[in-house]
Write an enzyme that holds these catalytic residues in place. Structure first.
Site, PDB file in Angstrom:
ATOM      1  N   ASP A 164       0.842  -1.199   0.000  1.00 48.80           N
ATOM      2  CA  ASP A 164       0.000   0.000   0.000  1.00 48.80           C
ATOM      3  C   ASP A 164       0.881   1.253   0.000  1.00 48.80           C
ATOM      4  OD1 ASP A 164      -2.392  -1.711   0.514  1.00 48.80           O
ATOM      5  OD2 ASP A 164      -1.336  -2.056   2.388  1.00 48.80           O
ATOM      6  N   HIS A 186      -4.650  -3.400   6.296  1.00 50.06           N
ATOM      7  CA  HIS A 186      -4.448  -3.681   4.870  1.00 50.06           C
ATOM      8  C   HIS A 186      -5.795  -4.123   4.297  1.00 50.06           C
ATOM      9  CE1 HIS A 186      -2.978  -4.980   1.039  1.00 50.06           C
ATOM     10  NE2 HIS A 186      -3.495  -6.172   1.235  1.00 50.06           N
TER      11      HIS A 186
HETATM   12  P1  NAD Z   1      -1.914 -18.494  -4.000  1.00 51.84           P
HETATM   13  O1  NAD Z   1      -3.253 -19.092  -3.800  1.00 51.84           O
HETATM   14  O2  NAD Z   1      -1.301 -18.416  -5.358  1.00 51.84           O
HETATM   15  O3  NAD Z   1      -0.863 -19.269  -3.062  1.00 51.84           O
HETATM   16  C1  NAD Z   1      -1.109 -19.577  -1.738  1.00 51.84           C
HETATM   17  C2  NAD Z   1      -0.306 -20.807  -1.404  1.00 51.84           C
HETATM   18  O4  NAD Z   1      -0.436 -21.031  -0.004  1.00 51.84           O
HETATM   19  C3  NAD Z   1      -0.786 -22.079  -2.106  1.00 51.84           C
HETATM   20  O5  NAD Z   1       0.309 -22.704  -2.762  1.00 51.84           O
HETATM   21  C4  NAD Z   1      -1.339 -22.939  -0.969  1.00 51.84           C
HETATM   22  O6  NAD Z   1      -1.125 -24.338  -1.172  1.00 51.84           O
HETATM   23  C5  NAD Z   1      -0.497 -22.417   0.204  1.00 51.84           C
HETATM   24  N1  NAD Z   1      -1.065 -22.665   1.522  1.00 51.84           N
HETATM   25  C6  NAD Z   1      -2.371 -22.646   1.904  1.00 51.84           C
HETATM   26  N2  NAD Z   1      -2.477 -22.971   3.208  1.00 51.84           N
HETATM   27  C7  NAD Z   1      -1.217 -23.160   3.667  1.00 51.84           C
HETATM   28  C8  NAD Z   1      -0.687 -23.543   4.926  1.00 51.84           C
HETATM   29  N3  NAD Z   1      -1.475 -23.794   5.963  1.00 51.84           N
HETATM   30  N4  NAD Z   1       0.653 -23.671   5.038  1.00 51.84           N
HETATM   31  C9  NAD Z   1       1.477 -23.446   3.996  1.00 51.84           C
HETATM   32  N5  NAD Z   1       1.014 -23.116   2.761  1.00 51.84           N
HETATM   33  C10 NAD Z   1      -0.307 -22.970   2.605  1.00 51.84           C
HETATM   34  O7  NAD Z   1      -1.998 -17.047  -3.318  1.00 51.84           O
HETATM   35  P2  NAD Z   1      -1.021 -15.809  -3.515  1.00 51.84           P
HETATM   36  O8  NAD Z   1      -1.483 -15.013  -4.683  1.00 51.84           O
HETATM   37  O9  NAD Z   1       0.372 -16.260  -3.434  1.00 51.84           O
HETATM   38  O10 NAD Z   1      -1.409 -14.935  -2.221  1.00 51.84           O
HETATM   39  C11 NAD Z   1      -1.145 -15.394  -0.940  1.00 51.84           C
HETATM   40  C12 NAD Z   1      -1.821 -14.506   0.097  1.00 51.84           C
HETATM   41  O11 NAD Z   1      -1.285 -13.198   0.066  1.00 51.84           O
HETATM   42  C13 NAD Z   1      -3.333 -14.335  -0.098  1.00 51.84           C
HETATM   43  O12 NAD Z   1      -3.954 -14.403   1.159  1.00 51.84           O
HETATM   44  C14 NAD Z   1      -3.449 -12.929  -0.665  1.00 51.84           C
HETATM   45  O13 NAD Z   1      -4.723 -12.366  -0.410  1.00 51.84           O
HETATM   46  C15 NAD Z   1      -2.357 -12.250   0.119  1.00 51.84           C
HETATM   47  N6  NAD Z   1      -1.883 -10.960  -0.405  1.00 51.84           N
HETATM   48  C16 NAD Z   1      -1.555 -10.010   0.520  1.00 51.84           C
HETATM   49  C17 NAD Z   1      -1.081  -8.781   0.090  1.00 51.84           C
HETATM   50  C18 NAD Z   1      -0.697  -7.707   1.084  1.00 51.84           C
HETATM   51  O14 NAD Z   1      -0.369  -6.584   0.651  1.00 51.84           O
HETATM   52  N7  NAD Z   1      -0.679  -7.937   2.393  1.00 51.84           N
HETATM   53  C19 NAD Z   1      -0.946  -8.526  -1.266  1.00 51.84           C
HETATM   54  C20 NAD Z   1      -1.270  -9.523  -2.187  1.00 51.84           C
HETATM   55  C21 NAD Z   1      -1.745 -10.748  -1.739  1.00 51.84           C
HETATM   56  C1  LMR Z   2      -3.655  -6.627  -2.596  1.00 51.46           C
HETATM   57  O1  LMR Z   2      -3.626  -5.616  -1.899  1.00 51.46           O
HETATM   58  O2  LMR Z   2      -3.235  -6.644  -3.776  1.00 51.46           O
HETATM   59  C2  LMR Z   2      -4.250  -7.896  -2.038  1.00 51.46           C
HETATM   60  O3  LMR Z   2      -4.269  -7.846  -0.643  1.00 51.46           O
HETATM   61  C3  LMR Z   2      -5.610  -8.116  -2.619  1.00 51.46           C
HETATM   62  C4  LMR Z   2      -6.222  -9.428  -2.212  1.00 51.46           C
HETATM   63  O4  LMR Z   2      -7.405  -9.383  -1.811  1.00 51.46           O
HETATM   64  O5  LMR Z   2      -5.561 -10.480  -2.295  1.00 51.46           O
END
Ligand code: NAD
Ligand code: LMR
Length: 329
Positions: A160, A188
């Site tokens: 962000d 967030h």
């Molecule tokens: P994704 O679905 O591509 O990958 C998630 C992975 O986590 C998968 O491979 C799954 O098998 C694994 N997983 C699920 N449960 C698990 C556990 N208990 N232990 C270990 N591994 C586990 O998702 P992504 O696109 O990589 O995103 C991951 C997370 O990050 C999501 O929750 C998304 O919303 C979040 N995210 C946060 C921000 C932020 O700014 N804070 C930004 C983008 C995404």
């Molecule tokens: C982001 O800010 O890009 C993510 O947290 C969005 C989401 O919901 O995975």
């Protein structure tokens, strides 16, 4: 002098953020160009094969700093001796899922992972939670780790922060590197508050340079706060490379320090500063030095900012109450 490798654990290693993250950790961007790393990839059983494929590719890069890779679905193994833990794997919200269901499903992940960190990680463990809802997942993990100082559990609002810098640079025609002292407050989520009142554009107060409250309220704040949803809409998947980049920035800044005269934004357990209830994991302006962070104190919060900080903090308080009711903290 040969440095001792740092153990870095990444959960959700087979996911899309994991794929964008691991190569940069292994090439030295997380900790520095002279710090060797051991990677621990923690996945669920269904993710192990894909994690093995990623590990094969990491091998094929012959990164000089990468000492070894261990892949596991056992959190006690995954966090053994961890110095840095990036908690990326989370349960995404699926159709028909209520907020409480999401918090409960993630509690099932972050509570045991917090305990495994408590029982197995190195004494200097630093934790960054990326998996959403990041702030409250961090709170769940922190509450399950009573032997680890609470301040070691942080949540990612650096994406962000970076988004806000980029939008402000575009509006003012400044270079990204000319933007300093921007702050993300709160959660967030769409309630977050990107604050430019103390930010600087090439040394001048950003709010004065912009001088456009309508743009601030109706364009800048919603663009930053809803950027995650806009990326999902455009890409058909949530942000991955930019999220991985922000995770690298967050840990790099925590370990290596903020630049003189600048600060960053981190989701951290509140000490009560700026009226944010103690204990909730909320984003603040922080400076970092010698591996420690400190909240920037004494900022004057105007009525415009106060209302927005309070709204986001209110959402965090409700999330905390919900996970408390579910017995997760
Ligand atoms: P994704 O679905 O591509 O990958 C998630 C992975 O986590 C998968 O491979 C799954 O098998 C694994 N997983 C699920 N449960 C698990 C556990 N208990 N232990 C270990 N591994 C586990 O998702 P992504 O696109 O990589 O995103 C991951 C997370 O990050 C999501 O929750 C998304 O919303 C979040 N995210 C946060 C921000 C932020 O700014 N804070 C930004 C983008 C995404
Ligand atoms: C982001 O800010 O890009 C993510 O947290 C969005 C989401 O919901 O995975």
């Amino acid at each position: 002098m040969t440095r001792t490798p740092v153990n870095v654990t990444v959960t959700g290693a087979a996911g899309q953020i994991g794929y964008a993250l691991l190569f940069r950790i292994a090439s030295g961007h997380l900790l520095g160009p002279d710090v060797p790393v051991n990677l621990r990839l923690l996945e669920i059983p269904q993710g192990l094969k894909a994690a093995e494929g990623t590990a094969m590719e990491l091998d094929d890069c012959a990164f000089p700093l990468l000492r070894n890779i261990e892949i596991t679905d056992d959190a006690n193994v995954g966090f053994a001796g961890a110095n840095v833990a990036l908690l990326v794997g989370a349960r995404p919200r699926t159709k028909g899922m209520e907020r409480g269901d999401l918090l409960s499903a993630n509690g099932g992940i972050f509570k045991p992972q917090g305990k495994a960190i408590n029982d197995n990680a190195a004494d200097d463990i630093k934790v960054l939670v990326v998996g959403n809802p990041a702030n409250t997942n961090a709170l769940i993990a922190q509450a399950a780790a009573p032997d680890v100082p609470a301040e070691r559990f942080t949540a990612m609002t650096r994406l962000d922060h970076n988004r806000a810098i980029s939008q402000l640079a575009a509006k003012t025609g400044a270079a990204v590197s000319d933007i300093k002292r921007l702050t993300i407050w709160g959660n967030h989520s769409a309630t977050q508050y990107p604050d430019i009142f103390h930010a600087e554009v090439a040394g001048k107060n950003a709010a004065e340079v912009v001088n456009d409250e309508v743009w601030l309220a109706d364009t800048f704040i919603p663009t930053v706060a809803k950027r995650g949803a806009a990326i999902i809409e455009a890409r058909g998947a949530s942000s991955a490379a930019s999220a991985a980049n922000a995770a690298i920035d967050h840990v790099h800044t925590w370990v290596n320090g903020t630049a003189e005269g600048d600060w960053t934004s981190m989701g951290i357990p509140s000490d009560g500063s700026y009226g944010v209830p103690e204990g909730i994991i909320s984003s603040f302006p922080v400076t970092t030095k010698d591996g420690k962070y400190e909240i920037v104190q004494g900022l004057d919060i105007n009525a415009f900012s106060r209302a927005r900080i309070d709204a986001s903090v209110q959402e965090l308080t409700e999330e905390r109450d919900a996970v408390r009711e579910l017995g997760l903290i």
